[in-house]
Scaffold this motif. Sequence first.
Motif, PDB file in Angstrom:
ATOM      1  N   LEU A  32       0.867  -1.164   0.000  1.00  0.00           N
ATOM      2  CA  LEU A  32       0.000   0.000   0.000  1.00  0.00           C
ATOM      3  C   LEU A  32       0.906   1.218   0.000  1.00  0.00           C
ATOM      4  CD1 LEU A  32      -2.566   1.728   0.472  1.00  0.00           C
ATOM      5  CD2 LEU A  32      -2.325   1.216   2.923  1.00  0.00           C
ATOM      6  N   ILE A  33       0.716   2.108  -0.960  1.00  0.00           N
ATOM      7  CA  ILE A  33       1.500   3.334  -1.049  1.00  0.00           C
ATOM      8  C   ILE A  33       0.668   4.464  -0.458  1.00  0.00           C
ATOM      9  CG2 ILE A  33       2.623   4.987  -2.586  1.00  0.00           C
ATOM     10  CD1 ILE A  33       2.880   2.720  -4.645  1.00  0.00           C
ATOM     11  N   VAL A  34       1.199   5.139   0.544  1.00  0.00           N
ATOM     12  CA  VAL A  34       0.534   6.306   1.131  1.00  0.00           C
ATOM     13  C   VAL A  34       1.416   7.516   0.870  1.00  0.00           C
ATOM     14  CG1 VAL A  34      -0.298   7.388   3.243  1.00  0.00           C
ATOM     15  CG2 VAL A  34      -0.586   4.922   2.915  1.00  0.00           C
ATOM     16  N   ILE A  35       0.834   8.546   0.288  1.00  0.00           N
ATOM     17  CA  ILE A  35       1.609   9.725  -0.100  1.00  0.00           C
ATOM     18  C   ILE A  35       1.208  10.901   0.779  1.00  0.00           C
ATOM     19  CG2 ILE A  35       2.162  11.283  -2.013  1.00  0.00           C
ATOM     20  CD1 ILE A  35       1.439   8.907  -3.874  1.00  0.00           C
ATOM     21  N   ASN A  36       2.207  11.616   1.244  1.00  0.00           N
ATOM     22  CA  ASN A  36       1.978  12.808   2.075  1.00  0.00           C
ATOM     23  C   ASN A  36       2.711  14.003   1.482  1.00  0.00           C
ATOM     24  OD1 ASN A  36       1.778  10.481   4.404  1.00  0.00           O
ATOM     25  ND2 ASN A  36       0.592  12.318   4.915  1.00  0.00           N
ATOM     26  N   GLY A  37       2.278  15.191   1.888  1.00  0.00           N
ATOM     27  CA  GLY A  37       2.981  16.411   1.542  1.00  0.00           C
ATOM     28  C   GLY A  37       2.438  17.091   0.296  1.00  0.00           C
ATOM     29  N   PRO A  38       3.103  18.154  -0.123  1.00  0.00           N
ATOM     30  CA  PRO A  38       2.609  18.991  -1.221  1.00  0.00           C
ATOM     31  C   PRO A  38       2.496  18.275  -2.564  1.00  0.00           C
ATOM     32  CG  PRO A  38       4.396  20.085  -0.035  1.00  0.00           C
ATOM     33  CD  PRO A  38       4.315  18.702   0.504  1.00  0.00           C
ATOM     34  N   VAL A  39       3.237  17.192  -2.748  1.00  0.00           N
ATOM     35  CA  VAL A  39       3.171  16.485  -4.025  1.00  0.00           C
ATOM     36  C   VAL A  39       1.751  16.008  -4.331  1.00  0.00           C
ATOM     37  CG1 VAL A  39       3.686  14.163  -3.112  1.00  0.00           C
ATOM     38  CG2 VAL A  39       4.374  14.765  -5.431  1.00  0.00           C
ATOM     39  N   ARG A  40       0.959  15.831  -3.294  1.00  0.00           N
ATOM     40  CA  ARG A  40      -0.404  15.314  -3.521  1.00  0.00           C
ATOM     41  C   ARG A  40      -1.230  16.258  -4.382  1.00  0.00           C
ATOM     42  NH1 ARG A  40      -3.161  15.774   1.178  1.00  0.00           N
ATOM     43  NH2 ARG A  40      -1.659  17.446   1.547  1.00  0.00           N
ATOM     44  N   SER A  41      -1.159  17.554  -4.081  1.00  0.00           N
ATOM     45  CA  SER A  41      -2.002  18.493  -4.844  1.00  0.00           C
ATOM     46  C   SER A  41      -1.421  18.711  -6.221  1.00  0.00           C
ATOM     47  CB  SER A  41      -2.172  19.812  -4.099  1.00  0.00           C
ATOM     48  OG  SER A  41      -0.923  20.400  -3.873  1.00  0.00           O
ATOM     49  N   CYS A  42      -0.086  18.761  -6.310  1.00  0.00           N
ATOM     50  CA  CYS A  42       0.521  18.969  -7.618  1.00  0.00           C
ATOM     51  C   CYS A  42       0.171  17.839  -8.576  1.00  0.00           C
ATOM     52  CB  CYS A  42       2.042  19.074  -7.466  1.00  0.00           C
ATOM     53  SG  CYS A  42       2.895  19.394  -8.993  1.00  0.00           S
ATOM     54  N   LEU A  43       0.225  16.610  -8.083  1.00  0.00           N
ATOM     55  CA  LEU A  43      -0.036  15.469  -8.954  1.00  0.00           C
ATOM     56  C   LEU A  43      -1.497  15.042  -8.939  1.00  0.00           C
ATOM     57  CD1 LEU A  43       3.100  13.217  -8.299  1.00  0.00           C
ATOM     58  CD2 LEU A  43       2.799  15.135  -9.879  1.00  0.00           C
ATOM     59  N   GLN A  44      -2.325  15.783  -8.202  1.00  0.00           N
ATOM     60  CA  GLN A  44      -3.759  15.471  -8.096  1.00  0.00           C
ATOM     61  C   GLN A  44      -3.963  14.035  -7.607  1.00  0.00           C
ATOM     62  OE1 GLN A  44      -4.852  16.768 -12.139  1.00  0.00           O
ATOM     63  NE2 GLN A  44      -6.022  18.409 -11.130  1.00  0.00           N
ATOM     64  N   ILE A  45      -3.264  13.684  -6.576  1.00  0.00           N
ATOM     65  CA  ILE A  45      -3.434  12.378  -5.947  1.00  0.00           C
ATOM     66  C   ILE A  45      -4.681  12.439  -5.083  1.00  0.00           C
ATOM     67  CG2 ILE A  45      -2.430  10.771  -4.263  1.00  0.00           C
ATOM     68  CD1 ILE A  45       0.338  11.756  -5.356  1.00  0.00           C
ATOM     69  N   ASN A  46      -5.593  11.540  -5.319  1.00  0.00           N
ATOM     70  CA  ASN A  46      -6.862  11.560  -4.607  1.00  0.00           C
ATOM     71  C   ASN A  46      -6.679  11.125  -3.168  1.00  0.00           C
ATOM     72  OD1 ASN A  46      -9.558  11.726  -3.959  1.00  0.00           O
ATOM     73  ND2 ASN A  46     -10.136   9.826  -4.998  1.00  0.00           N
ATOM     74  N   CYS A  47      -7.134  11.962  -2.257  1.00  0.00           N
ATOM     75  CA  CYS A  47      -7.062  11.669  -0.826  1.00  0.00           C
ATOM     76  C   CYS A  47      -8.468  11.612  -0.237  1.00  0.00           C
ATOM     77  CB  CYS A  47      -6.314  12.786  -0.094  1.00  0.00           C
ATOM     78  SG  CYS A  47      -4.833  13.365  -0.922  1.00  0.00           S
ATOM     79  N   SER A  48      -9.457  11.891  -1.070  1.00  0.00           N
ATOM     80  CA  SER A  48     -10.793  12.154  -0.565  1.00  0.00           C
ATOM     81  C   SER A  48     -11.778  11.085  -1.064  1.00  0.00           C
ATOM     82  CB  SER A  48     -11.193  13.574  -0.974  1.00  0.00           C
ATOM     83  OG  SER A  48     -12.462  13.909  -0.493  1.00  0.00           O
ATOM     84  N   THR A  49     -12.912  11.511  -1.567  1.00  0.00           N
ATOM     85  CA  THR A  49     -13.969  10.579  -1.949  1.00  0.00           C
ATOM     86  C   THR A  49     -13.444   9.491  -2.888  1.00  0.00           C
ATOM     87  OG1 THR A  49     -15.537  12.397  -1.744  1.00  0.00           O
ATOM     88  CG2 THR A  49     -16.285  10.429  -2.947  1.00  0.00           C
ATOM     89  N   ASN A  50     -13.725   8.246  -2.536  1.00  0.00           N
ATOM     90  CA  ASN A  50     -13.326   7.094  -3.367  1.00  0.00           C
ATOM     91  C   ASN A  50     -11.817   6.972  -3.539  1.00  0.00           C
ATOM     92  OD1 ASN A  50     -14.505   4.840  -4.811  1.00  0.00           O
ATOM     93  ND2 ASN A  50     -13.777   5.769  -6.710  1.00  0.00           N
ATOM     94  N   CYS A  51     -11.036   7.442  -2.553  1.00  0.00           N
ATOM     95  CA  CYS A  51      -9.588   7.499  -2.744  1.00  0.00           C
ATOM     96  C   CYS A  51      -8.937   6.128  -2.888  1.00  0.00           C
ATOM     97  CB  CYS A  51      -8.923   8.278  -1.611  1.00  0.00           C
ATOM     98  SG  CYS A  51      -9.239   7.648   0.040  1.00  0.00           S
ATOM     99  N   PHE A  52      -9.531   5.071  -2.352  1.00  0.00           N
ATOM    100  CA  PHE A  52      -8.992   3.729  -2.558  1.00  0.00           C
ATOM    101  C   PHE A  52      -9.583   3.079  -3.806  1.00  0.00           C
ATOM    102  CE2 PHE A  52      -6.369   2.525   1.085  1.00  0.00           C
ATOM    103  CZ  PHE A  52      -6.660   3.523   1.998  1.00  0.00           C
ATOM    104  N   GLY A  53     -10.386   3.819  -4.527  1.00  0.00           N
ATOM    105  CA  GLY A  53     -11.051   3.257  -5.698  1.00  0.00           C
ATOM    106  C   GLY A  53     -10.513   3.824  -6.987  1.00  0.00           C
ATOM    107  N   GLN A  54     -11.350   3.691  -8.007  1.00  0.00           N
ATOM    108  CA  GLN A  54     -10.910   4.039  -9.346  1.00  0.00           C
ATOM    109  C   GLN A  54     -11.107   5.526  -9.616  1.00  0.00           C
ATOM    110  OE1 GLN A  54     -13.859   3.166  -8.536  1.00  0.00           O
ATOM    111  NE2 GLN A  54     -15.226   4.388  -9.809  1.00  0.00           N
ATOM    112  N   GLY A  55     -10.599   5.975 -10.769  1.00  0.00           N
ATOM    113  CA  GLY A  55     -10.984   7.280 -11.295  1.00  0.00           C
ATOM    114  C   GLY A  55      -9.923   8.358 -11.285  1.00  0.00           C
ATOM    115  N   PHE A  56      -8.821   8.132 -10.607  1.00  0.00           N
ATOM    116  CA  PHE A  56      -7.803   9.169 -10.520  1.00  0.00           C
ATOM    117  C   PHE A  56      -6.486   8.620 -11.057  1.00  0.00           C
ATOM    118  CE2 PHE A  56      -9.866  12.662  -8.323  1.00  0.00           C
ATOM    119  CZ  PHE A  56     -11.055  12.055  -7.988  1.00  0.00           C
ATOM    120  N   ARG A  57      -5.970   9.288 -12.085  1.00  0.00           N
ATOM    121  CA  ARG A  57      -4.836   8.757 -12.836  1.00  0.00           C
ATOM    122  C   ARG A  57      -3.613   8.536 -11.956  1.00  0.00           C
ATOM    123  NH1 ARG A  57      -2.371  11.561 -18.336  1.00  0.00           N
ATOM    124  NH2 ARG A  57      -0.787   9.961 -18.774  1.00  0.00           N
ATOM    125  N   ALA A  58      -3.333   9.483 -11.086  1.00  0.00           N
ATOM    126  CA  ALA A  58      -2.122   9.346 -10.260  1.00  0.00           C
ATOM    127  C   ALA A  58      -2.215   8.122  -9.359  1.00  0.00           C
ATOM    128  CB  ALA A  58      -1.897  10.610  -9.435  1.00  0.00           C
TER     129      ALA A  58
END
Lengths: 92, 360
Positions: free
Chosen positions: B114-140
């Motif tokens: 399981l990869i968990v990402i923290n810090g500013p890189v999340r917003s830059c790469l649009q890493i989903n942390c919110s709704t459906n974050c363990f699911g599909q739909g977000f390229r990063a």
Amino acid sequence: MKVYAPVGRQAAAGFRAAPALATLAGKRVLLLDNGKWNGGRLLRHLGEIMEFEVPAVDVRIERKPFFSRAADFELVDRLAKGVDAVVTAIGD
Amino acid sequence: MSDKSEEMIEVADFAEANELFHARGWTDGLPIVPPTAELVEAMLRGIRRDPEEPVAAIAPRYTVATVRDIAINAVMAGCRPAYLPVVVGAVEAAADPAFNLNGVQATTHVCAPLIVINGPVRSCLQINCSTNCFGQGFRANATIGRALRLAMINIGGGIPGVTDKSTFGHPGKYTYCVGENEEASPWEPLHVELGYEPVTSTVTVFAAEAPHSVTDHLSNDPVGILTSIADALSNLGSNNMHLMGQAFVAISPEHARTIAAARWGKRRVKEFIAERAGRKFGDLTFHGRYGKVYNRHWPAWVDRNNPEAWVPMVESPDDIFVIVAGGDAGRFSLAIPGWGKLGSRSVTRALPDYVNTCEL
């Protein structure tokens, strides 16, 4: 079009397997327990059978510290120098 | 093993590339993006490292992966170049001896990194942390996790049925990547808790089962919510219950707000879960139905002659990792068991090679 093979480009180190023993009689056999409870039981039972059935066989057991990690080099070197055959088991 | 004479392969088109890669076992079963030289060079522009630099030996084959080798698998996964530093960071973390990738790749257990990402890189790469974050739909999320898995298959040699002996696997073996919802969290995020600066971006890898949903729409205080989570973590079939070790918990924003409203900090949350996660010796051993049980993974101080004796799931609250993740609505949290004490430990890496641009 040309595409990369994705497998890494490190060349495989060649090795030859040791020749199979013609007999276990008189040999030093190590049973390498990987730390799983049933693997160890299987090996101990195997060791008892060997000692009963194979003439002059020298059987001993060693245990790897962690079942899921490769045996460290020091252990492997020691095994390679001190025994004629190694038997392992994987038992959950 | 790799064949240096076959570094580049001629194929007619996308379809032939996919058929070839599938035939050679170089995919996860899904179509791949053929890694042409052009795409790989573009991918390499996303990281400030020499493409030929060795990164890590990937078990169980222990082939040493270079930055380029990882970039090839990142192209195949569908990553954008900006994701490459995260993928490389994840590979480095997974190759850390503490993570024990050899075991994670080979085990009959169902764990996956399981990869968990923290810090500013999340917003830059649009890493989903919110709704459906363990699911599909977000390229990063989808492709970063997938790139790590492809590297594990192709470079590391983790091949189902051959070296990968997982009885079931789980869907996270396709991709398993999420960002912590730091913005919705009332507490310090995981990387800060581990000693990193808030502005540092990090990647954490943890050998995890699939997430177990914890439904709690009844509790309106920390005791109920965290008891539900502790119980979910320490069920009779929990690998952690038999092998102890580390576990992850993802608390939803709704649950986190309720806990924080009672002024419980993260440390108290972890201590409560660690206290409550466990079972009675008699239950764990079926009251002697199958003979005497010792289990050397459990603490030596557990009274194995007493069926009422408490067996804890973890040795310390530090073995419970808590993140806040998920959408704003929903009184659910996630219990994510790990592989066990002798199996694997969570590893976190900073991302110094992260190219701070969103244009790549």
